[in-house]
Design a protein around this motif. Structure first.
Motif, short mmCIF file in Angstrom:
data_model
loop_
_atom_site.label_atom_id
_atom_site.label_comp_id
_atom_site.label_asym_id
_atom_site.label_seq_id
_atom_site.Cartn_x
_atom_site.Cartn_y
_atom_site.Cartn_z
N TRP A 536 1.00 -1.20 -0.05
CA TRP A 536 -0.31 -0.08 -0.37
C TRP A 536 1.18 0.95 0.01
O TRP A 536 2.32 1.07 0.61
CB TRP A 536 -0.55 0.43 1.67
CG TRP A 536 -1.83 -0.82 1.24
CD1 TRP A 536 -2.23 -2.02 2.28
CD2 TRP A 536 -3.30 -1.39 0.38
NE1 TRP A 536 -3.15 -2.89 1.97
CE2 TRP A 536 -3.62 -2.44 1.04
CE3 TRP A 536 -3.83 -0.74 -0.82
CZ2 TRP A 536 -5.72 -2.89 0.35
CZ3 TRP A 536 -4.75 -0.83 -0.78
CH2 TRP A 536 -5.00 -2.43 -0.48
N PRO A 577 -2.28 -2.06 -5.45
CA PRO A 577 -2.86 -1.55 -5.69
C PRO A 577 -3.50 -0.03 -6.67
O PRO A 577 -4.30 1.07 -6.85
CB PRO A 577 -2.40 -0.15 -4.07
CG PRO A 577 -1.99 -1.73 -3.47
CD PRO A 577 -2.30 -2.60 -4.21
N GLN A 659 -11.94 -2.25 -1.91
CA GLN A 659 -10.64 -1.33 -3.22
C GLN A 659 -12.15 -0.29 -3.10
O GLN A 659 -11.29 0.38 -3.59
CB GLN A 659 -10.10 -2.46 -3.86
CG GLN A 659 -9.05 -3.26 -3.59
CD GLN A 659 -9.92 -4.48 -3.18
OE1 GLN A 659 -11.22 -4.42 -2.74
NE2 GLN A 659 -9.19 -5.78 -2.73
#
Length: 764
Positions: A536, A577, A659
């Motif tokens: 992340w 991500p 998400q």
């Protein structure tokens, strides 16, 4: 058929309904008891389970720890990565990782299988349970192996529902599972409990999807069970097989309820015995007096074969109604679709499916946690045995939910009956449910015993001129349609002798293939990272003031998570991500990513110490307008957070996928603004990713491209101020009021730190 009582209801011995509060005392006295409101609340099944799992000093403010958690291959990488980043050394509770989403989702490259290898290495290193691809869909495995009467399971899939097996299960975003891996609690105010009273017996040809869809129709639009527990009681339950109950139960997610629980009986006991887990059964019933916050009475004998037409599980009609009035009903769908797809160059054409008075269907699917159960597939085979699906364009695919169910269907000849009739049998896979398998052709009409039929789901790409129409139907009516050449047909229109096929569970299939490392963590194991598995990115902490630009303004009644972050082939990028964020809102607002990135450039420049107000004319103008506001003439842009926000009337219906929030955050979002949030799980996802979930009463107070100045937001969050004065930066700034809603102390800390990951790094 279905009756709703929207006031407290007392149920005596699980069977006698007392709906008038004035009669509660006399009703209790009639069985030799004294009525007390607090004690009567404890009579629900839900109360006992929640109390058992609560780690706070107050039942009103629950802090729950679960007995096990479960995730699949589009969520477990992010969950595990989040926990690792927060200092986790081993899994403190059983963690089941299944591989049922990206097992057939072909996007090229190695990325799907790389995720599977990561999960296996995680199971070995941290002590988890790894279910290989195509062995079982997530909920089938948990029903077969992980449920226990009185237990609680938390899953990263919204359809985590095992109430019919006596297990309260909840679907949430990955952040909540990461908290359990870090031995933190799941915090929520004690939910209301709604009784779902089943009476009567289903008629021949009526299946669990018919029952579930009709319940959804009655409770979805009025929010009657939103964020509440649905507790199934009543003498009608005894007429339902356990798999029938599972089929109803898994669809409770589409009501927007929080969780579900059922009373248990000898049939449930037999289920556990068949699966070699007799010790996991116990009888669950309401107390002698049980007080519910409302009740939904369902007469099973009045339910008819039904269909949820595009584009929501609540858009329910009986099949009989649709066949009598197809032009009128299809015209409504086509008209509503114009608004749904107003920014896309597509045309929904339902009318072409009406030919010579018949409604023609292009495709049938029986799959997943709702459709792919043993009982459903046996019933479909009973209908289709000796018949044919024909050799025209209609096709039928059947996906058993697990290999143990599949092998039993092979052994007893059911698979042969289906294949001889023209059905194609496929392995356990969730793809048809989320758009990565059996995607219909453009403007085709598909009937599915699956969980959802949202727009932008099931593989459609409206932004690229592709759209299909998906309806939800029970496996029995799908089979009836199949043997009628694809002409829409209800199962009660045909005469069939349904068999009562006994089920034998072959546990050896799992023993030979599933890696069970629970309690056997091995720190020497190295995690296997594929090139698509990325950490992340850094999330900034909230600043005292923020300026947000409304980059998307959605006025649809509901915005689904499929619209916020599409499913389908995008799922393969959920371990990456930054790459996944490129798909954010791509099927609803194709300009969202570019517009968000432009705003994010302001924030990135600010972090680098640059005077963003000088570099970006649009922002310079916004700060000049802030200086017109009394008390803010000396505002410093460098000390003010700058980001984006979306406005939507009611965002977050559908999937639990975190998400939907994290992708916005990666692109620089500081907030969402809404009239209300469709589900608790979406709001939790926002909070866990440091996105402030603002509420506003009037959508007309803001519009797309507005800059909104929110002064003192950091202090407001920290000081538990829930209503905030903000300013829309028109030429003459104007005041608006934003609300934070109810936040727990931990949620406030997470927001102040900028994300759950930041919070954990600081506090663990």
């Amino acid at each position: 058929m279905i009756k709703i009582v929207n006031n407290p209801v007392l149920v005596i011995n699980g069977r006698t309904i007392v709906s008038q509060e004035n009669d509660f005392c006399e009703a209790a006295k009639s069985i030799g008891m004294t009525y007390d409101t607090n004690e009567a609340k404890k009579g629900t099944i839900a109360y006992g389970i929640l109390d058992k799992h609560n780690h706070s000093k107050s039942i009103e403010k629950l802090q729950l720890k679960f007995d096990s958690i479960t995730a699949h291959d589009i969520t477990y990488v992010g969950i595990t990565q989040t926990a690792i980043a927060s200092g986790m050394k081993k899994f403190p509770l059983p963690y089941v990782m299944t591989n049922c989403h990206n097992s057939l989702c072909a996007v090229g490259g190695t990325i799907n299988e790389d995720d599977h290898k990561f999960a296996l290495s995680s199971a070995k290193k941290f002590g988890g349970i790894y279910v290989p691809p195509n062995l079982a869909v997530i909920h089938s495995y948990n029903r077969e192996m992980m449920t226990k009467c009185g237990n609680m399971i938390l899953g990263s899939d919204s359809h985590t529902r095992y109430g019919a097996l006596g297990t309260m299960a909840i679907g949430e975003g990955g952040g909540e599972l990461a908290k359990q891996l870090l031995e933190q609690t799941y915090d929520i105010s004690y939910p209301e409990v709604i009784a779902i009273y089943l009476k009567g017996k289903p008629n021949k040809g009526v299946g669990p999807h018919d029952v579930a869809l009709n319940i959804i129709k009655e409770v979805y639009n009025n929010n009657f069970v939103k964020n509440k527990v649905m507790e199934f009681i009543g003498d009608g339950i005894e007429h339902l097989s356990v798999e029938y109950r599972n089929g109803i139960d898994v669809m409770t997610t589409e009501t927007t309820c929080w969780s579900s629980i059922w009373e248990t009986d000898e049939k449930v006991k037999n289920f556990y015995e068949v699966h070699g887990r007799e010790e996991d059964y116990s009888m669950l019933n309401p107390g002698a007096i049980a007080l519910y916050d409302g009740i939904v009475e369902v007469d099973l004998s009045q339910i008819k074969p039904s269909v949820a037409l595009p584009f929501h599980p609540s858009n329910v009609y009986t099949i009989e109604e649709v066949k009598k009035n197809p032009q009128e009903i299809f015209a409504k769908i086509e008209e509503a679709s114009k608004k749904t797809f107003e920014s896309n160059d597509v045309k929904v054409d339902m009318m072409s499916k009406i030919v010579d008075g018949n409604i023609y269907v292009d495709q049938g699917i029986i799959a997943g946690c709702s459709g792919g159960t043993f009982d459903n597939i046996v019933a479909a085979a009973d209908i289709m045995k000796g018949k044919s699906t024909g050799n025209d364009k209609f096709s039928l695919s059947v996906y058993p939910g697990s290999q143990p169910a599949y092998i039993e269907l092979v052994r007893n000849g059911v698979v042969a009956d289906l294949m001889e009739a023209g059905a194609v049998i496929k392995p356990a896979f969730c793809g048809p449910c989320f758009g990565a398998g059996d995607t219909p052709a453009n403007n085709e009409f598909s009937i599915r015993h699956a969980t959802r039929n949202f727009p932008n789901r099931d593989g459609s790409k409206p932004t690229e001129g592709q759209v299909s129409m998906v309806a939800l139907m029970d496996a029995r009516s799908i089979a009836a349609t199949a043997i009628n050449g694809g002409i829409l047909t209800a199962a009660d229109e045909i005469d069939v002798d349904y068999s009562e096929t006994e089920y034998h569970f072959d546990k050896s299939i799992y023993e030979k293939k599933v890696y069970n490392g629970w309690g056997k963590a091995d720190d020497s194991v190295e995690l296997v990272y594929g090139p698509n598995i990325k950490p992340w990115p850094k999330m900034p902490e909230v600043t005292e003031n923020i300026v947000v630009k409304v980059v998307t303004h959605i006025t649809d009644p509901v915005t689904t998570t499929d619209e916020l972050i599409p499913s389908g082939e995008t799922s393969s990028y959920r371990s990456n991500p930054i790459r996944l964020a490129e798909f954010t809102l791509s099927r609803k607002d194709p300009d969202y990513v570019a517009n968000s990135k432009k705003v994010h450039e302001y924030e990135l420049s600010r972090e680098q110490g640059k005077d963003t107000a000088k570099e970006f004319a649009e922002l310079k103008q916004a700060f000049e307008r802030i200086q017109k506001i009394e008390g803010f003439a000396m505002i410093n842009p460098v000390e003010t957070g700058i980001g984006s926000t979306i406005y939507a009337n009611k965002p977050g219906d559908g999937s639990a996928r975190e998400q939907a929030a994290s992708c916005q955050r990666i692109l620089g979002a500081w907030a969402n603004i809404a009239k209300e949030y469709a589900t608790k799980r979406y709001r939790s996802n926002l909070l866990n990713w440091g996105i402030i979930p603002f509420l506003i009463k009037d959508e007309n107070l803001i519009k797309k491209d507005d800059f909104i100045f929110v002064p003192g937001i950091k202090s407001a969050i920290g000081n538990k101020v829930d209503e905030i004065t903000a300013y829309v930066l028109d030429e003459e700034p104007r005041k608006i009021t934003l609300s934070l809603g109810a936040l727990t102390d931990k949620e406030r800390e997470i927001l102040l730190n900028g994300s759950l990951i930041n919070y954990n790094k600081k506090n663990l």
